[in-house]
Design an enzyme around this catalytic site. Structure first.
Site, PDB file in Angstrom:
ATOM      1  N   LYS A 152      -9.074  -5.995  -5.285  1.00 31.38           N
ATOM      2  CA  LYS A 152      -8.363  -5.165  -4.285  1.00 31.38           C
ATOM      3  C   LYS A 152      -9.095  -3.832  -4.094  1.00 31.38           C
ATOM      4  O   LYS A 152      -9.389  -3.116  -5.073  1.00 31.38           O
ATOM      5  CB  LYS A 152      -6.943  -4.932  -4.785  1.00 31.38           C
ATOM      6  CG  LYS A 152      -6.019  -4.204  -3.823  1.00 31.38           C
ATOM      7  CD  LYS A 152      -4.630  -4.104  -4.470  1.00 31.38           C
ATOM      8  CE  LYS A 152      -3.596  -3.445  -3.586  1.00 31.38           C
ATOM      9  NZ  LYS A 152      -2.283  -3.345  -4.256  1.00 31.38           N
ATOM     10  N   CYS A 205      -1.991  -6.756  -0.432  1.00 28.16           N
ATOM     11  CA  CYS A 205      -0.867  -5.812  -0.334  1.00 28.16           C
ATOM     12  C   CYS A 205      -1.221  -4.510   0.408  1.00 28.16           C
ATOM     13  O   CYS A 205      -1.359  -4.517   1.623  1.00 28.16           O
ATOM     14  CB  CYS A 205      -0.306  -5.549  -1.733  1.00 28.16           C
ATOM     15  SG  CYS A 205       1.399  -4.931  -1.700  1.00 28.16           S
ATOM     16  N   GLU A 244       0.830 -11.383  -4.904  1.00 22.11           N
ATOM     17  CA  GLU A 244       0.058 -10.435  -5.743  1.00 22.11           C
ATOM     18  C   GLU A 244       0.683 -10.319  -7.149  1.00 22.11           C
ATOM     19  O   GLU A 244       1.919 -10.223  -7.268  1.00 22.11           O
ATOM     20  CB  GLU A 244       0.117  -9.056  -5.072  1.00 22.11           C
ATOM     21  CG  GLU A 244      -0.599  -7.950  -5.822  1.00 22.11           C
ATOM     22  CD  GLU A 244      -0.335  -6.560  -5.224  1.00 22.11           C
ATOM     23  OE1 GLU A 244       0.754  -6.320  -4.664  1.00 22.11           O
ATOM     24  OE2 GLU A 244      -1.238  -5.713  -5.330  1.00 22.11           O
TER      25      GLU A 244
HETATM   26  O1  LIG Z   1       2.008   0.009   1.085  1.00 21.91           O
HETATM   27  C1  LIG Z   1       3.107  -0.235   0.617  1.00 21.91           C
HETATM   28  O2  LIG Z   1       4.129   0.214   1.118  1.00 21.91           O
HETATM   29  C2  LIG Z   1       3.262  -1.126  -0.586  1.00 21.91           C
HETATM   30  C3  LIG Z   1       1.962  -1.374  -1.286  1.00 21.91           C
HETATM   31  C4  LIG Z   1       2.130  -2.001  -2.612  1.00 21.91           C
HETATM   32  O3  LIG Z   1       3.230  -2.149  -3.087  1.00 21.91           O
HETATM   33  C5  LIG Z   1       0.980  -2.491  -3.359  1.00 21.91           C
HETATM   34  O4  LIG Z   1      -0.154  -2.464  -2.851  1.00 21.91           O
HETATM   35  O5  LIG Z   1       1.157  -2.971  -4.498  1.00 21.91           O
END
Ligand SMILES: O=C(O)CCC(=O)C(=O)O
Length: 263
Positions: free
Chosen positions: A115, A150, A41
């Site tokens: 996203k 993510c 990402e």
């Molecule tokens: O859910 C998490 O602990 C990390 C999510 C995250 O860092 C993101 O989506 O950029």
């Protein structure tokens, strides 16, 4: 089918231009090695580099698109190029999205995914970016892949929706922080087991904006077995996938057929 997950180090002291060139070279080096290459990402600037989002935002067909389309074509691979900060609209303040790009081996964009679940609660991505709305699947030869990014990993209903849309595997680029690494590994396995699907979760290494990244990219098979897991540093994870294993797992242990709710 061989997949390579490129767990890129995203450190604050490397410029975006340099990293873009370096990553394109790493993708090209997968020629003849991988059928599918996966990037993390927001690897150009880092998922936590909130102050750089506006400056590094690009149109869908911007510099990262151009570099990755060429790299996919030169390598002759399917490329999930991770995500970019996509700027939509040119007047005033453009809307920003965390948008993943998927290219075919001839360098054509075959899918993009904005996203859906933005991370940060009342700050960061959650306030700086707009949310996507659409589920996205991509038909690779012999394998239908659902894409997520993510924080999406924490929302099982998204993955069930992707299964209903035909997904047999999930590709999940991430910039997951080291302090919640246990969640990352557990959730990747859970999404594989509950959906009887491959999970290819590709994170970043390094430290940017003061946030140490977890690394530990992981590939899980439809039975929940971990096929490969990276360490904390920059690393390439290569793994062979057997598309037939999805159907076999779903036939031999047909739990998906016993769903009662949400069908
Ligand atoms: O859910 C998490 O602990 C990390 C999510 C995250 O860092 C993101 O989506 O950029």
């Amino acid at each position: 089918m061989r997949a390579s997950l490129l767990q890129i180090a995203v450190d604050s002291d490397e410029s975006v231009d340099n990293r873009r060139e370096r990553v394109a070279a790493l993708v090209r080096a997968e020629r003849g090695v991988a059928d599918l290459v996966v990037l993390p990402e927001l690897w150009p600037m880092g998922a936590f580099a909130y102050e750089a989002f506006a400056a590094e935002a690009e149109p869908l067909k911007g510099p990262t698109y151009e570099a990755m389309a060429a790299a996919a074509r030169d390598a002759g691979v399917w490329l999930h190029a991770g995500s970019i900060v996509e700027a939509v609209g040119t007047l005033g303040t453009p809307a920003l999205y965390n948008t993943s790009l998927v290219f075919s081996p001839d360098g054509e964009l075959v899918a993009s995914y904005r996203k859906i679940h933005r991370f940060g609660f009342d700050k960061g991505e959650a306030v700086l970016m707009a949310a996507g709305e659409d589920l996205v699947t991509v038909d690779l030869p012999r394998l239908t892949v659902g894409v997520a990014t993510c924080y999406d990993l924490r929302f099982p209903e998204l993955f069930r929706g992707l299964v209903d849309a035909g997904a047999q595997a999930f590709v999940i680029p991430a910039g997951w922080p080291a302090r919640r690494r246990a969640h990352w590994t557990l959730l990747a396995q859970a999404r594989a087991v509950e959906n009887q699907a491959y999970v290819l979760a590709c994170g970043t290494a390094g430290t940017h904006a003061g946030v140490e990244q977890a690394g530990h990219s992981i590939v899980v098979d439809p039975w929940g077995e971990v096929l490969a897991e990276a360490g904390p540093g920059e690393e390439i994870l290569r793994v062979d996938l057997d598309p037939a294993k999805v159907a076999t797992t779903r036939e031999q242990f047909p739990a998906l057929k016993d769903r009662v709710l949400g069908r």
